[in-house]
Design a protein around this motif. Structure first.
Motif, short mmCIF file in Angstrom:
data_model
loop_
_atom_site.label_atom_id
_atom_site.label_comp_id
_atom_site.label_asym_id
_atom_site.label_seq_id
_atom_site.Cartn_x
_atom_site.Cartn_y
_atom_site.Cartn_z
N TYR A 87 1.00 -1.16 -0.04
CA TYR A 87 -0.24 0.12 -0.10
C TYR A 87 0.89 1.33 -0.05
O TYR A 87 1.81 1.23 0.85
CB TYR A 87 -0.93 -0.02 1.23
N TYR A 88 0.52 2.19 -0.87
CA TYR A 88 1.24 3.44 -1.01
C TYR A 88 0.03 4.55 -0.82
O TYR A 88 -0.94 4.74 -1.19
CB TYR A 88 1.64 3.74 -2.41
N SER A 89 0.50 5.50 0.06
CA SER A 89 -0.57 6.56 0.55
C SER A 89 -0.30 7.71 -0.58
O SER A 89 0.52 7.80 -1.67
CB SER A 89 0.16 7.30 1.68
N LEU A 90 -1.42 8.51 -0.61
CA LEU A 90 -1.43 9.56 -1.39
C LEU A 90 -0.21 10.62 -1.43
O LEU A 90 0.02 11.13 -2.40
CB LEU A 90 -2.95 10.38 -1.48
N LYS A 91 0.19 10.64 -0.32
CA LYS A 91 1.37 11.57 0.23
C LYS A 91 2.50 10.91 -0.73
O LYS A 91 3.17 11.68 -1.40
CB LYS A 91 1.81 11.86 1.42
N GLU A 92 2.69 9.50 -0.59
CA GLU A 92 3.73 9.00 -1.59
C GLU A 92 3.61 9.18 -2.68
O GLU A 92 4.44 9.37 -3.52
CB GLU A 92 3.97 7.36 -0.99
N ILE A 93 2.31 8.96 -3.34
CA ILE A 93 2.17 9.23 -4.72
C ILE A 93 2.36 10.74 -4.85
O ILE A 93 2.96 11.03 -6.20
CB ILE A 93 0.61 8.76 -5.04
N ALA A 94 1.91 11.50 -4.57
CA ALA A 94 2.14 12.96 -4.60
C ALA A 94 3.75 13.23 -4.80
O ALA A 94 4.20 14.07 -5.71
CB ALA A 94 1.57 13.91 -3.38
N GLU A 95 4.63 12.70 -3.97
CA GLU A 95 6.18 12.78 -4.04
C GLU A 95 6.56 12.16 -5.10
O GLU A 95 7.55 12.80 -5.80
CB GLU A 95 6.49 12.44 -2.82
N ILE A 96 6.20 11.00 -5.95
CA ILE A 96 6.41 10.42 -6.76
C ILE A 96 6.07 11.30 -8.18
O ILE A 96 6.97 11.61 -9.29
CB ILE A 96 5.79 9.20 -7.32
N PHE A 97 4.84 12.05 -8.17
CA PHE A 97 4.54 12.96 -9.15
C PHE A 97 4.96 14.54 -8.93
O PHE A 97 4.60 15.40 -9.64
CB PHE A 97 3.01 13.17 -9.21
N GLU A 98 5.83 14.66 -7.95
CA GLU A 98 6.28 15.97 -7.62
C GLU A 98 6.60 17.12 -8.71
O GLU A 98 7.51 16.74 -9.51
CB GLU A 98 7.44 15.96 -6.53
N GLY A 99 5.65 17.93 -8.87
CA GLY A 99 6.08 19.27 -9.85
C GLY A 99 5.79 18.50 -11.30
O GLY A 99 5.93 19.31 -12.20
N LYS A 100 5.39 17.39 -11.38
CA LYS A 100 5.09 16.81 -12.83
C LYS A 100 3.99 16.85 -13.35
O LYS A 100 3.76 16.60 -14.57
CB LYS A 100 5.82 15.34 -12.97
N GLY A 103 -1.24 21.35 -14.24
CA GLY A 103 -2.40 21.50 -15.12
C GLY A 103 -3.00 20.37 -15.55
O GLY A 103 -4.08 20.51 -16.12
N LYS A 104 -2.69 19.42 -14.82
CA LYS A 104 -3.49 17.98 -15.11
C LYS A 104 -4.45 17.74 -14.03
O LYS A 104 -4.56 18.25 -12.99
CB LYS A 104 -2.40 16.73 -15.16
N ILE A 105 -5.65 16.94 -14.58
CA ILE A 105 -6.55 16.25 -13.62
C ILE A 105 -6.17 14.91 -13.28
O ILE A 105 -6.01 13.98 -14.33
CB ILE A 105 -7.99 16.47 -14.26
N ILE A 106 -5.88 14.42 -12.04
CA ILE A 106 -5.41 13.34 -11.60
C ILE A 106 -6.89 12.64 -11.29
O ILE A 106 -7.50 13.05 -10.24
CB ILE A 106 -4.60 13.20 -10.51
N HIS A 107 -7.38 11.62 -11.72
CA HIS A 107 -8.63 11.08 -11.70
C HIS A 107 -8.56 9.62 -11.28
O HIS A 107 -7.89 8.94 -12.13
CB HIS A 107 -9.47 11.05 -12.98
N PHE A 108 -9.02 9.14 -10.24
CA PHE A 108 -9.14 7.72 -9.71
C PHE A 108 -10.38 7.20 -9.98
O PHE A 108 -11.44 7.74 -9.79
CB PHE A 108 -8.75 7.81 -8.27
N ALA A 109 -10.32 5.95 -10.51
CA ALA A 109 -11.65 5.10 -10.92
C ALA A 109 -11.74 4.70 -9.43
O ALA A 109 -11.34 4.88 -8.30
CB ALA A 109 -11.23 3.87 -11.68
N ALA A 130 -1.07 19.68 -10.05
CA ALA A 130 -2.07 19.36 -10.50
C ALA A 130 -3.12 20.28 -10.53
O ALA A 130 -3.30 21.11 -9.58
CB ALA A 130 -2.57 17.73 -10.22
N TYR A 131 -3.95 20.35 -11.54
CA TYR A 131 -5.28 21.31 -11.47
C TYR A 131 -6.31 20.67 -10.61
O TYR A 131 -6.76 21.83 -9.85
CB TYR A 131 -5.42 21.56 -13.07
#
Length: 187
Positions: A87-100, A103-109, A130-131
């Motif tokens: 399991y990976y927290s959204l904080k960990e996911i945010a750090e992977i996506f950091e600054g990348k 303007g995007k919409i991150i959408h989870f199913a 992200a936007y």
């Protein structure tokens, strides 16, 4: 937003070496045929696979700016994802996506619940750039969000620029599903 916008879909699977056509792939193909919305589809089974796919998109796809929506189809629990039984927290996911994700919409199913408070959502948006981040407060196993409501959401994102207007139109057109799955958008 114009019709040259794309969706980048990353789906968690048990094993990337096993090739299967998932419901998500079928729905993305249907979205392309019916509405002309193109997408790139990749699978991952580890956090490293998620990072590699994102890096390939960022650094090797010259059309990255045309990807308006990063669509993540991943199981998990409240505000985390599960890859290969980790399991990976959204904080960990945010750090992977950091600054990348500027303007995007991150959408989870709705394979996982998205239930952020104000601080969590602002942290995710600030770190990733992200936007907006969207998903569902209810994991309803009998209805996969990718079948109807996600397609409607993606279509509205192509037509409209304002996320508030997108959410209002989505609720007007699919009120029962929005309520049942508890559609959420943080911006």
């Amino acid at each position: 937003m114009n019709s040259d916008q794309f969706i980048f879909c990353l789906e968690a699977v048990p094993d990337v070496e096993t090739s299967t056509t998932t419901e998500v792939v079928k729905n993305l193909e249907q979205l392309a045929m019916e509405l002309g919305i193109a997408s790139i589809y990749k699978t991952c089974d580890t956090i490293e696979g998620l990072e590699d796919s994102l890096s390939a998109l960022l650094y090797h796809d010259h059309n990255f700016t045309d990807y308006e929506i990063i669509y993540l189809v991943m199981p998990g629990q409240r505000n985390n994802i599960c890859l290969n039984n980790y399991y990976y927290s959204l904080k960990e996911i945010a750090e992977i996506f950091e600054g990348k994700m500027k303007g995007k919409i991150i959408h989870f199913a709705n394979a996982k619940i998205l239930d952020l408070d104000e601080e969590e959502s602002q942290y995710f948006l600030a770190i990733t750039g992200a936007y907006a981040i969207s998903g569902y407060g209810s994991k309803y196993n009998k209805i996969a969000s990718c079948s109807t409501i996600d397609k409607a959401f993606f279509s509205l994102c192509q037509e409209l620029d304002d996320v508030v207007e997108i959410v209002e139109k989505l609720h007007q057109k699919h009120y029962a599903l929005c309520k049942l799955l508890d559609f959420r958008l943080y911006y």
